[in-house]
Design an enzyme around this catalytic site. Structure first.
Site, PDB file in Angstrom:
ATOM      1  N   LYS A  45    -125.904 -88.265  -4.248  1.00 36.67           N
ATOM      2  CA  LYS A  45    -126.416 -87.706  -3.004  1.00 36.67           C
ATOM      3  C   LYS A  45    -125.714 -88.372  -1.827  1.00 36.67           C
ATOM      4  O   LYS A  45    -125.470 -89.584  -1.836  1.00 36.67           O
ATOM      5  CB  LYS A  45    -127.925 -87.972  -2.921  1.00 36.67           C
ATOM      6  CG  LYS A  45    -128.615 -87.482  -1.658  1.00 36.67           C
ATOM      7  CD  LYS A  45    -128.846 -86.006  -1.674  1.00 36.67           C
ATOM      8  CE  LYS A  45    -129.688 -85.578  -0.478  1.00 36.67           C
ATOM      9  NZ  LYS A  45    -129.877 -84.125  -0.444  1.00 36.67           N
ATOM     10  N   SER A  46    -125.352 -87.584  -0.817  1.00 36.14           N
ATOM     11  CA  SER A  46    -124.696 -88.167   0.352  1.00 36.14           C
ATOM     12  C   SER A  46    -125.590 -89.238   0.975  1.00 36.14           C
ATOM     13  O   SER A  46    -126.728 -88.962   1.356  1.00 36.14           O
ATOM     14  CB  SER A  46    -124.379 -87.089   1.377  1.00 36.14           C
ATOM     15  OG  SER A  46    -123.386 -86.214   0.882  1.00 36.14           O
ATOM     16  N   GLY A  72    -131.680 -82.159   5.874  1.00 32.21           N
ATOM     17  CA  GLY A  72    -131.626 -83.301   6.787  1.00 32.21           C
ATOM     18  C   GLY A  72    -131.230 -84.612   6.136  1.00 32.21           C
ATOM     19  O   GLY A  72    -131.664 -85.682   6.572  1.00 32.21           O
ATOM     20  N   ASN A 128    -118.412 -87.163   3.841  1.00 36.23           N
ATOM     21  CA  ASN A 128    -118.924 -85.851   4.217  1.00 36.23           C
ATOM     22  C   ASN A 128    -118.767 -85.646   5.721  1.00 36.23           C
ATOM     23  O   ASN A 128    -119.470 -86.254   6.519  1.00 36.23           O
ATOM     24  CB  ASN A 128    -120.396 -85.733   3.798  1.00 36.23           C
ATOM     25  CG  ASN A 128    -120.912 -84.313   3.876  1.00 36.23           C
ATOM     26  OD1 ASN A 128    -120.372 -83.472   4.588  1.00 36.23           O
ATOM     27  ND2 ASN A 128    -121.983 -84.042   3.151  1.00 36.23           N
ATOM     28  N   CYS A 131    -122.096 -81.867   7.820  1.00 38.10           N
ATOM     29  CA  CYS A 131    -123.549 -81.934   7.643  1.00 38.10           C
ATOM     30  C   CYS A 131    -124.192 -80.972   8.637  1.00 38.10           C
ATOM     31  O   CYS A 131    -124.510 -81.358   9.769  1.00 38.10           O
ATOM     32  CB  CYS A 131    -124.061 -83.358   7.862  1.00 38.10           C
ATOM     33  SG  CYS A 131    -123.514 -84.514   6.605  1.00 38.10           S
ATOM     34  N   ILE A 193    -116.209 -75.694  -0.168  1.00 36.26           N
ATOM     35  CA  ILE A 193    -116.811 -75.843   1.154  1.00 36.26           C
ATOM     36  C   ILE A 193    -118.222 -76.434   1.042  1.00 36.26           C
ATOM     37  O   ILE A 193    -118.815 -76.393  -0.037  1.00 36.26           O
ATOM     38  CB  ILE A 193    -116.924 -74.484   1.899  1.00 36.26           C
ATOM     39  CG1 ILE A 193    -117.796 -73.522   1.051  1.00 36.26           C
ATOM     40  CG2 ILE A 193    -115.561 -73.884   2.165  1.00 36.26           C
ATOM     41  CD1 ILE A 193    -118.149 -72.201   1.729  1.00 36.26           C
ATOM     42  N   ASN A 194    -118.718 -76.935   2.167  1.00 34.09           N
ATOM     43  CA  ASN A 194    -120.148 -77.192   2.282  1.00 34.09           C
ATOM     44  C   ASN A 194    -120.812 -75.850   2.565  1.00 34.09           C
ATOM     45  O   ASN A 194    -120.152 -74.818   2.658  1.00 34.09           O
ATOM     46  CB  ASN A 194    -120.416 -78.191   3.406  1.00 34.09           C
ATOM     47  CG  ASN A 194    -121.723 -78.946   3.213  1.00 34.09           C
ATOM     48  OD1 ASN A 194    -122.644 -78.462   2.567  1.00 34.09           O
ATOM     49  ND2 ASN A 194    -121.809 -80.144   3.782  1.00 34.09           N
ATOM     50  N   GLY A 222    -124.997 -70.526  -2.510  1.00 31.86           N
ATOM     51  CA  GLY A 222    -125.168 -69.578  -3.601  1.00 31.86           C
ATOM     52  C   GLY A 222    -124.122 -68.487  -3.580  1.00 31.86           C
ATOM     53  O   GLY A 222    -123.082 -68.584  -2.914  1.00 31.86           O
ATOM     54  N   GLY A 250    -118.850 -73.704  -4.034  1.00 31.90           N
ATOM     55  CA  GLY A 250    -119.450 -72.573  -3.347  1.00 31.90           C
ATOM     56  C   GLY A 250    -119.497 -71.305  -4.180  1.00 31.90           C
ATOM     57  O   GLY A 250    -118.456 -70.791  -4.602  1.00 31.90           O
ATOM     58  N   GLY A 251    -120.706 -70.818  -4.440  1.00 32.79           N
ATOM     59  CA  GLY A 251    -120.882 -69.520  -5.075  1.00 32.79           C
ATOM     60  C   GLY A 251    -120.678 -69.479  -6.572  1.00 32.79           C
ATOM     61  O   GLY A 251    -120.402 -68.417  -7.138  1.00 32.79           O
TER      62      GLY A 251
END
Length: 314
Positions: A45-46, A72, A128, A131, A193-194, A222, A250-251
């Site tokens: 986890k970041s 957050g 990261n 955010c 990507i984020n 998603g 991503g996706g």
């Protein structure tokens, strides 16, 4: 014999699949499940410098093809994750994993990276720069001058393998601009990507937003984001110097999605939203699906097709 092995910066992973930071990787229990899975690596986890509770609930909402969230950055703090990866490194010498950090200021990031630099940790660090779900803090990744300032300060002292997690870009000139900056530094990888930041989902029956933070605005993940993710992987792969690997995110719902990310140039693929829904079994399923696709096409390794996407100009 078909293999899903991959390599980043001379380090080999048995499987090109792993989790994305933010999903099922906050606790030691979560991370141990990833170690026991068939994923090729894990990312923590970041982390922020100290434990962070994150945004108020409801802060995540399931959608038919993905999710919206404004978490957050809830996490246990850098010491928690650094201690874990150091112990894992001692218990499983020769393996490489990813330690993610996401300070809410340059000072936070530099402080954490100094701590990691001074530690015995030898794995990859994911810084990261994207955010989108922290109120009051803009995404560094959209301020190109700021990105250069951050990386200049980081590489003034940091010498271990480091990559950056980026937001999605939506204009070809932005690919040119960010790649020009990233190519100036000894980055090991970029993760793209984020989530697509600041989407809005409405419950039409209640005539109300579905999450509480930021008035309902949140990151979209998603299946919705796959075309944007593929474009970013492809756009960066065409522009970054060869020594900077691409981690595609991503996706991802199935093996075909992973195949497409690799075809665009990804060396490794992270799974976020769907991993959250399915758990670690997803790595078994998608590994089998990807292997079947490769076997049908006569590919024995991901290098047979990585980055070899055809266009109508070829």
């Amino acid at each position: 014999m078909t293999t899903l092995a991959t390599e980043i910066a001379g380090r080999t992973f048995d499987n090109c699949l792993m989790n994305a930071a933010g999903v099922r990787c906050q606790s030691i229990a979560d991370l141990n499940k990833l170690i026991d899975s068939t994923a090729g690596a894990y990312v923590t986890k970041s982390a922020t410098p100290v434990k962070r509770a994150g945004n108020p609930s409801p802060r995540m909402h399931t959608l038919p093809k993905g999710s919206i969230n404004s978490m957050g950055l809830p996490n246990e703090g850098l010491d928690y994750y650094l201690d874990f990866v150091l112990q894992d490194q001692a218990n499983r010498p020769g393996t490489t994993n990813f330690l993610s950090v996401a300070g809410t200021s340059l000072e936070d990031n530099l402080s954490m990276l100094h701590q990691i630099q001074d530690s015995a940790y030898t794995g990859f660090v994911e810084l990261n720069l994207s955010c989108p779900n922290v109120p009051g803090h803009p995404q560094v990744g959209y301020d190109f001058d700021r990105v250069k300032t951050v990386l200049t300060a980081v590489f003034d002292f940091y010498t271990k393998p480091l990559g950056v997690k980026l937001p999605p870009y939506f204009d070809l000139v932005h690919f040119d601009q960010i790649a020009d900056i990233l190519n100036q530094f000894p980055l090991t990888f970029v993760n793209s990507i984020n989530s697509i930041g600041n989407g809005l989902v409405i419950d039409p029956h209640a005539e109300k937003v579905v999450i509480k933070p930021k008035g309902g605005f949140g990151g979209i993940g998603g299946a919705f984001v796959k075309p944007t993710a593929l474009a970013n992987v492809r756009g960066l792969a065409l522009r970054l110097k060869p020594e900077i690997a691409i981690v595609g995110t991503g996706g991802i719902l199935n093996g075909q999605d992973v195949f497409e990310h690799i075809l665009c140039g990804a060396s490794m693929v992270q799974i976020g939203t769907q991993f959250g829904y399915e758990g670690t079994q997803i790595f078994d399923r998608i590994s089998q699906e990807l292997t079947a696709i490769m076997a049908a096409k006569g590919y024995t390794s991901i290098n047979d097709f990585k980055g070899k996407l055809k266009t109508f100009d070829d």
